[in-house]
Design a protein around this motif. Sequence first.
Motif, PDB file in Angstrom:
ATOM      1  N   GLY A  82       0.792  -1.223   0.000  1.00  0.00           N
ATOM      2  CA  GLY A  82       0.000   0.000   0.000  1.00  0.00           C
ATOM      3  C   GLY A  82       0.820   1.267   0.000  1.00  0.00           C
ATOM      4  N   GLY A  83       2.054   1.206   0.516  1.00  0.00           N
ATOM      5  CA  GLY A  83       2.886   2.384   0.611  1.00  0.00           C
ATOM      6  C   GLY A  83       3.154   2.765   2.043  1.00  0.00           C
ATOM      7  N   LEU A  84       3.559   4.020   2.259  1.00  0.00           N
ATOM      8  CA  LEU A  84       3.978   4.465   3.579  1.00  0.00           C
ATOM      9  C   LEU A  84       3.881   5.982   3.658  1.00  0.00           C
ATOM     10  N   VAL A  85       3.414   6.483   4.798  1.00  0.00           N
ATOM     11  CA  VAL A  85       3.504   7.902   5.120  1.00  0.00           C
ATOM     12  C   VAL A  85       4.561   8.036   6.205  1.00  0.00           C
ATOM     13  N   LEU A  86       5.555   8.904   5.970  1.00  0.00           N
ATOM     14  CA  LEU A  86       6.688   9.018   6.875  1.00  0.00           C
ATOM     15  C   LEU A  86       6.928  10.476   7.227  1.00  0.00           C
ATOM     16  N   ALA A  87       7.064  10.765   8.510  1.00  0.00           N
ATOM     17  CA  ALA A  87       7.362  12.124   8.966  1.00  0.00           C
ATOM     18  C   ALA A  87       8.869  12.320   9.018  1.00  0.00           C
ATOM     19  N   CYS A  88       9.355  13.363   8.330  1.00  0.00           N
ATOM     20  CA  CYS A  88      10.787  13.639   8.282  1.00  0.00           C
ATOM     21  C   CYS A  88      10.971  15.118   7.970  1.00  0.00           C
ATOM     22  N   SER A  89      11.851  15.791   8.687  1.00  0.00           N
ATOM     23  CA  SER A  89      12.002  17.238   8.483  1.00  0.00           C
ATOM     24  C   SER A  89      12.374  17.586   7.048  1.00  0.00           C
ATOM     25  N   ALA A  90      13.332  16.867   6.423  1.00  0.00           N
ATOM     26  CA  ALA A  90      13.681  17.031   4.997  1.00  0.00           C
ATOM     27  C   ALA A  90      13.803  18.496   4.607  1.00  0.00           C
ATOM     28  N   LEU A  91      14.541  19.263   5.379  1.00  0.00           N
ATOM     29  CA  LEU A  91      14.533  20.720   5.227  1.00  0.00           C
ATOM     30  C   LEU A  91      15.265  21.219   3.985  1.00  0.00           C
TER      31      LEU A  91
END
Length: 767
Positions: A82-91
């Motif tokens: 299904g995929g993935l939701v990932l929290a990351c600052s990635a500034l």
Amino acid sequence: MNTIKPATPGKLRVVVMGVSGCGKTTIGDLVARELGVPFLDGDSLHPVENVAKMAAGTPLTDDDRWPWLATVGAALAQAGDGGLVLACSALRRSYRDAIREQAPDTVFLHLHGTKEVLKARTEGRTGHFMPPALLDSQLATLEPLEADEAGFVVDIAAPVADVVAAALTNLAAVVRPAPDRAGTKPRQPGVDLAAPPFNLDGDAIAWVEGTIGAMTLEEKIGQLFINHNNSYAPEYLDGVLDTYHVGGMRYRPGPSAAVQEHIRYAQSRSRIPLLVASNPEMGGAGSCDDGTFVSTHLQAGSHPDKGIARQMGQVAGVETAALGCNWAFAPIVDIHYNWRNTVVSTRAFGNTPEIVVERAKEYFDGISESPTACAMKHFPGDGVDERDQHVVTSYNTFSYEEWNRTYGHVYRQMIAHGVQSIMVGHIGAPELSRHFRPGLPDSEILPATLAPELLQDLLRGELGFNGLVLTDASLMVGLTQAMKRKDLVPATIAAGCDMFLFFRNPAEDFGYMMDGYKSGVISEERLHDALRRILGLKASLGLHRKPLDELVPPVEALSVIGSEAHRAIAADVADKTVTLVKDTAGNLPITAETHPRIRLYGISGGADFTRADPLAYLDTVKEELEAAGFEVHVFRTAEQREAAGEAGVNFMTVLAEEATGDYPEKYDAAFVFANVKGFAQEAAIRIKWSSPMAAEIPWYATEVPTVFVSLNQPNHLIDVPMVRTAIHAHAGSREAIRAAIEKIQGKSEFQGTFNDNVFCGSFDTRQ
């Protein structure tokens, strides 16, 4: 707003990005729920070194970030169907590019807020390792999404529901409709034997399928069981193998030569090679009587050198493989959050997911140098409750979000690292179960071994585990209190376990499992999926290619067990890990020259199920102290003195004799060595003194310098807060005792570390 590039069909990878305080975790989790895909907080992927820097208010450098970003990208690339939701600052743009190198079709959702809004949110947070002082640094670093980047911006000033709605609107072009979780039980895909952790080629897969096709129904049912071999007699094994056709076994430890011959006979009598399990949680010790004790899990986590865990795994692998074992019920990946929990207090690498992941990977890599598969344990995770599943069902009460950040992080990391099997604990998880089955009443919260929402929806579904799942020991009351035996035996397999650990009564349990299949509790599909995983694990170890007489090494291989080289490793580990918890009175060093006369007390907690002498270690302590030049006077309780034939003694006479005003004239210092166990017999373990107001309780801490040394549990200060010098030596081995005594004398430095659990949440224990 940027144009969103289409995601891989059937798979959506989303990074929720932004500075600290923008709501990445909250919004990311809500978006993931609506999309029906897993959520992962990228902060949980930071190595321990990064966490320590951020907690200290030190900004990370790019050299710190690159390995973390590679891990983030790998997590996205390896996401399930299904995929993935990932929290990351990635500034920075370069950080996002690093993620896209591994997951090119990642979509970035940038949560934007003014400095005022962000500052208010960071100042209101607790329990996070990113302090508000770093907000300015993050805002200066932020590089907004560029026109060629797949992604979009959402303003966080709106209510949370509106922010989520805006995010979903922008994702609508690439997301499938969200499933209705309420009451649904999504069908989990069957095993993929060509994929990790099996990685089988065509010939091996053909062996699996051909073997299943040639089995009788009785043989198929038998493969689901792991027998606990209660006898070394050949006729005992004949009965087990001929009647019940078990798929695996764990034996009762004994001398290595006897164990190896037992395993050799068992393999020679089995038509299908056996999985032979051991419990090498501490090295070779526990797998046979003469195996090498290297360290406990906690000990391997109590020094900056992560290589200790690898050494423990290496010795475990070499020694158990020499016996003929091929399956390790280890590593333990529980997290010791509750100091009152004594079933995993020494069996967890530590009290944070970061240390557990780091050391568990090292152990796995070390033992994997030998032909051994691992079963990490105990899903869904012990260390929150204080009780022991051997005697009662316990519960992991974390919320779905908190579990994902902690235990979920550990399991995702280890699954990605290649662990082959997972042992499921008799541990309920109410909030996890209700996440997948909303409205589930308390009466229907079951231990994970019986909970399809935890085994199928979570472990197989969200975590994507393709390997073998086995129950913890089925005699534990944590399982047996849940339902009648005839129902629970097949229910474990129906729920998603592939193997059942230990018969209670072989004929009964085998019959219960057969009845469960015939009645439809275990479907044909579920049975064959379990069989493929069982045989797939055997094939991944190459067991199908070996003649029966080559499945166990020759007798000469036993020379590695308890070898001088392995004992040297144990001594080095002991030297590194003996820990000074406190010396607030400045009692150390204590030497034979400064304090020649020692009063020695031993605390055991009494005999346990092993029936070994609980105070046998005290002879070793006395020998080592005398070798160091001390004059040792061993205290004996009233019970011990009566057993030795002394008459007219009781706890009052002993106390009156021991606690006298001339104590400091008789002894120069007091040493208390505690080796308190009780594992699997008590819901929690504390010191139990020999009598009321016992003479061995450290009343004498006010009279002479007193040193308390724990050889097992790390939580004794709650019961002896009056001692001002406390040492954790971790083990009752001669190596650990010798190292502790050397450090007491100041002959070597204390190198071990400890976590805050040792103070048991009480102010007086720190004094």
